[in-house]
Design a protein around this motif. Structure first.
Motif, mmCIF file in Angstrom:
data_model
loop_
_atom_site.group_PDB
_atom_site.id
_atom_site.type_symbol
_atom_site.label_atom_id
_atom_site.label_comp_id
_atom_site.label_asym_id
_atom_site.label_seq_id
_atom_site.Cartn_x
_atom_site.Cartn_y
_atom_site.Cartn_z
ATOM 1 N N LYS A 1 0.848 -1.199 0.000
ATOM 2 C CA LYS A 1 0.000 0.000 0.000
ATOM 3 C C LYS A 1 0.880 1.243 0.000
ATOM 4 O O LYS A 1 1.923 1.282 0.643
ATOM 5 N N HIS A 2 0.419 2.255 -0.718
ATOM 6 C CA HIS A 2 1.191 3.496 -0.780
ATOM 7 C C HIS A 2 0.250 4.657 -1.070
ATOM 8 O O HIS A 2 -0.722 4.525 -1.819
ATOM 9 N N ARG A 3 0.562 5.788 -0.474
ATOM 10 C CA ARG A 3 -0.193 7.023 -0.697
ATOM 11 C C ARG A 3 0.716 7.982 -1.460
ATOM 12 O O ARG A 3 1.872 8.202 -1.071
ATOM 13 N N LEU A 4 0.213 8.532 -2.545
ATOM 14 C CA LEU A 4 1.035 9.392 -3.393
ATOM 15 C C LEU A 4 0.303 10.692 -3.725
ATOM 16 O O LEU A 4 -0.921 10.699 -3.912
ATOM 17 N N TYR A 5 1.080 11.737 -3.815
ATOM 18 C CA TYR A 5 0.544 13.077 -4.057
ATOM 19 C C TYR A 5 1.250 13.681 -5.261
ATOM 20 O O TYR A 5 2.476 13.701 -5.319
ATOM 21 N N HIS A 6 0.463 14.142 -6.212
ATOM 22 C CA HIS A 6 0.989 14.832 -7.390
ATOM 23 C C HIS A 6 0.577 16.295 -7.250
ATOM 24 O O HIS A 6 -0.582 16.646 -7.453
ATOM 25 N N GLN A 7 1.523 17.144 -6.887
ATOM 26 C CA GLN A 7 1.172 18.503 -6.477
ATOM 27 C C GLN A 7 0.642 19.353 -7.634
ATOM 28 O O GLN A 7 0.875 19.068 -8.804
ATOM 29 N N ARG A 8 -0.048 20.421 -7.277
ATOM 30 C CA ARG A 8 -0.549 21.388 -8.258
ATOM 31 C C ARG A 8 0.635 22.185 -8.818
ATOM 32 O O ARG A 8 1.551 22.578 -8.089
ATOM 33 N N LEU A 9 0.599 22.418 -10.136
ATOM 34 C CA LEU A 9 1.661 23.157 -10.811
ATOM 35 C C LEU A 9 1.082 24.302 -11.630
ATOM 36 O O LEU A 9 -0.072 24.250 -12.070
ATOM 37 N N THR A 10 1.888 25.325 -11.842
ATOM 38 C CA THR A 10 1.517 26.457 -12.684
ATOM 39 C C THR A 10 2.340 26.397 -13.966
ATOM 40 O O THR A 10 3.575 26.375 -13.898
ATOM 41 N N PRO A 11 1.714 26.369 -15.142
ATOM 42 C CA PRO A 11 2.482 26.207 -16.389
ATOM 43 C C PRO A 11 3.498 27.319 -16.652
ATOM 44 O O PRO A 11 4.579 27.056 -17.159
ATOM 45 N N MET A 12 3.169 28.565 -16.378
ATOM 46 C CA MET A 12 4.084 29.700 -16.498
ATOM 47 C C MET A 12 4.786 29.809 -17.861
ATOM 48 O O MET A 12 6.016 29.893 -17.933
ATOM 49 N N PRO A 13 4.062 29.818 -18.987
ATOM 50 C CA PRO A 13 4.734 30.093 -20.262
ATOM 51 C C PRO A 13 5.339 31.494 -20.230
ATOM 52 O O PRO A 13 4.835 32.388 -19.536
ATOM 53 N N ILE A 14 6.417 31.701 -20.970
ATOM 54 C CA ILE A 14 7.100 32.986 -20.916
ATOM 55 C C ILE A 14 6.202 34.112 -21.418
ATOM 56 O O ILE A 14 6.298 35.253 -20.956
#
Length: 779
Positions: free
Chosen positions: A183-196
């Protein structure tokens, strides 16, 4: 004519680069029109509040201000922001262009000021007085599932949808037969794309013609042309969308945003061109975010490492409302959760929930990086718990190359693959045995050294129309000009992928003309009449295939013209290297200018053949494509600071035949940089009141040049049977393969300390705290 080296397969610099590096390209903000007005948007400082009163009197009195509008002024004339995702029983709020009586995320558009210049417009929104009545806020997705505070009270729940998928054999039987359950708990955090380049829109209305032209920094001009008309009441054939140079997209510009509809409406309402340029903080707060999934995962395993089944329960934070594909993205995670492995039984439960944050949507990889991170972390965890070699565990579960097309328990059919070859080549390039010796020596010397691996497969070339919300075909056109030059028109909308170059390479080889004689046009719906645009690594596999179909039609017609000149039939005509011949009929050679001259001057045409020499085609793929590869990463960690140094990075990616290896390398390198940021420092952070704390580059770190290691890149070539080029797509491969490779390397380095897990991002502080907890006397 002498044979020349083929263009296909050459590592050529992009033909579009000179105008960009010289600064003479045209971006949306470069568009200047007579009488242009400038819009600025007032946004809510609250994550959740009722709008009690809006007083724009002071703003309207400022010299140079043309108008100020609120939701009450424009929402009846602008339709709802569209969501194209089709999810059974989806509960979705009605999201208007400007807020009505309630705001539900910090940055929600409340009013717009239009003025003679952008500075006056900004002064005007500062002068608008809004009385808010703050309401309770929910930002934690798991708390949102439990209810309590509701993002949208009218829905009666925060749960937008639930999706359960059972695949393969009996999941309950698989877990009954297991020797152990990991068993494992995993978190994929929120990201901001930030194009130039932030988002940007210019709208211009021609009252006499009743036509609207809209320039937008978008990835999807054709989808915008399809979806905008019902919003603002302009007929599709009176709407022209132009996507000029686009300074990065990464999925964030794969959308129809409220501001595009708003600017179009304002241009028509005020009968003047209107420009809106997003600020950096607006971009961070009001352009879509990516990822943000958390879940519990269980793997049924035999003691020899055989995986019998996988259960997954993922909670996906959708943010405050649905953008174009918001609820569809988590479902992509479920589609590829089995990765490149034989997993006989799978159960996936996905819960999409609303919170008082900006919407999530497609961000480079779009659901597939989440799935790959999950399965690759789980493979390492299983290997450690049952005591088997992590590479042998992967090899044990790979399908054989002869097993393709390979049906997965998640319901997909992989087109082609040789996962063993990619892993073997990556091991060879990394010098795996020496890498392990170096790790052992470093550990013996007291250093924290680790090696991580990721073997991935992804779903690309979006895709079959039956599986897409708005069609998955692509359109192209190829025209031989009277001079013998070539014009290629494509419905994809490249913005860094290099298709002005790769499509020209394809045309140059197949038509036998110099690449300098070819121009590739895109991004203007008055020129490229049809298209489904650029996202999901589809440009070459789907768009390039449409161009191949066009070229085949052009050559078939050209042979009829040549046969007429040879005084024979088309089946006697051969074509190679830009020259038509008729062996056994004539010793003469005919080049393109003579063919095109006949086609357009049309003095003596073959019977029943029309003048002109151009063809258009729609390519409809029968399936997605499935690129794959192996990434290996070696790291050292500083015990005193928690800083991670990448000492070696090897990536072997199989995207099928490579039209231009230099373009492939650039895409892979950029994708790895995205993953490096995600694993080691990037995270979009909201506080408990729904305030965005990472709204500028001072607070949201992205990878810098000094963070990027030297890459060792390689490839294998496994053609896809799905398209005539055999290509698979590579725009997202680096991002999908790299995240677990880097994370696995960090955790491998920490394993001797008994640290088996860290949430993303694995920042120096988080690593240092973990080391301190395990070795307090040493820190």
């Amino acid at each position: 004519m002498a044979d020349r080296a083929p263009y296909i397969g050459r590592a050529m610099k992009r033909v579009e680069d000179p105008r960009l590096v010289k600064g003479i390209g045209t971006y949306t903000d470069d568009v200047r029109l007579p009488g242009m007005l400038h819009a600025c948007i007032l946004r809510s400082p609250h994550a959740h509040a009722r709008i009690v009163r809006i007083d724009a009197g002071a703003a309207k009195a400022i010299p140079g201000v043309v108008a100020v509008f609120t939701g009450a002024d424009v929402n009846d004339s602008c339709g709802l922001v569209p969501c194209a995702a089709s999810i059974p029983d989806l509960k979705a709020p009605a999201h208007t262009v400007l807020a009505d009586d309630r705001v539900y995320f910090a940055g929600h558009a409340v009013a717009v000021a239009v003025a003679a210049d952008p500075y006056i417009a900004r002064d005007a929104i500062d002068a608008i007085d809004v009385d808010y009545d703050p309401l309770p806020v929910v930002t934690d997705p798991e708390e949102a599932v439990r209810g309590g505070t509701l993002t949208h009270p009218e829905l009666g729940t925060n749960v937008a949808f639930t999706q359960s998928v059972l695949g393969g054999s009996d999941i309950d039987d698989a877990f009954r037969r297991a020797d152990r359950v990991v068993k494992h708990r995993l978190y994929h955090q929120r990201l901001t794309p930030m194009p130039i380049e932030p988002r940007a829109v210019v709208a211009s209305y021609h009252a006499g013609e009743g036509t609207l032209t809209l320039w937008s920094a978008t990835q999807v001009p054709h989808l915008l042309r399809t979806l905008l008309p019902p919003m603002i009441g302009v007929a599709e054939n009176k709407l022209r969308i132009i996507a000029p140079e686009v300074g990065g997209g990464f999925g964030a510009k794969l959308n129809v945003y409220a501001e595009e509809a708003l600017c179009g409406h304002l241009a028509m309402r005020l009968n003047a061109p209107v420009k809106w340029i997003e600020s950096r903080r607006e971009n961070a707060a009001c352009t879509i975010h990516g990822r943000d999934q958390i879940g519990e995962y269980e793997v049924a395993v035999k003691n020899d490492g055989t995986i019998l089944g996988l259960k997954a329960r993922t909670v996906a934070d959708l943010g405050a409302y649905c953008q174009l594909l918001t609820p569809a993205i988590p479902t992509l995670t479920g589609l590829v959760l089995s990765g490149c492995y034989r997993i006989p039984a799978i159960k996936i439960d996905i819960v999409g929930v609303y919170t008082h944050k900006m919407s999530t949507d497609a961000y480079r990889g779009a659901g597939r990086p989440e799935a790959t991170y999950l399965i690759e972390r789980l493979m390492d965890v299983v290997a450690r718990e049952v005591g088997v070699d992590r590479l042998e565990l992967r090899l044990k579960h790979f399908p054989a190359p002869t097993d393709f097309p390979f049906a997965t328990s998640c319901g997909l059919t992989y087109d082609s693959g040789n996962y063993q070859a990619a892993l073997a080549k990556a091991k060879q390039l990394a010098d795996w045995d020496q890498l392990m010796k170096n790790r052992s020596a470093a550990r013996a010397a007291g250093r924290l050294s680790g090696v991580g691996v990721s073997t991935y497969v992804e779903i690309c070339a979006m895709g079959p129309s039956s599986a897409m919300p708005a069609g998955g075909w692509e359109w192209g056109c190829v025209r031989m000009e009277i001079s013998g030059k070539v014009t290629v028109i494509t419905g994809v909308s490249p913005h860094g992928q290099g298709q002005e170059t790769s499509f020209a390479q394809i045309a140059a080889d197949r038509l036998g003309v110099p690449i300098e004689d070819i121009v590739v046009l895109h991004g203007d719906t008055n020129i490229a009449h049809y298209g489904r645009d650029t996202y999901g690594s589809r440009g070459l596999a789907v768009g390039g295939s449409a161009i191949v179909m066009c070229i085949d039609k052009v050559l078939a017609k050209a042979k009829k013209f040549a046969a007429h000149l040879f005084e024979t039939t088309a089946d006697h005509v051969e074509f190679a290297n830009g020259v038509f011949t008729a062996p056994g009929v004539s010793s003469r050679e005919i080049a393109w200018p003579e063919i095109t001259g006949l086609a357009y001057v049309a003095k003596s045409l073959p019977l029943g053949v029309e003048p002109g020499l151009e063809a258009s085609s729609f390519f409809e793929p029968s399936n997605f494509t499935f690129p794959f590869g192996t990434h290996i990463c070696a790291v050292d960690i500083d015990r005193e600071t928690g800083h991670v140094s990448i000492t070696k990075y090897v990536a072997v990616d199989d995207c099928g035949p490579q039209i231009n290896p230099l373009l492939v390398e650039g895409q892979v390198q950029g994708g790895i940089a995205h993953s490096l940021g995600q694993v080691l420092f990037e995270q979009t952070v909201y506080d408990e009141n729904g305030q965005l704390l990472t709204g500028e580059f001072m607070d949201y770190p992205i990878a810098r040049a000094t963070d990027i290691p030297e890459y060792v890149l390689g490839s294998t070539v496994t053609p896809s049977p799905i398209n005539p080029l055999g290509v698979k797509g590579v725009g997202e491969a680096g991002t999908i393969g790299a995240t677990p490779a880097i994370a696995n390397a960090v955790l491998d380095a920490l394993d001797p300390l008994g640290i088996g897990h860290l949430d993303l991002p694995m920042t120096p502080e988080r690593i240092w705290q973990a080391i301190k907890t395990k070795t307090p006397a040493a820190v």
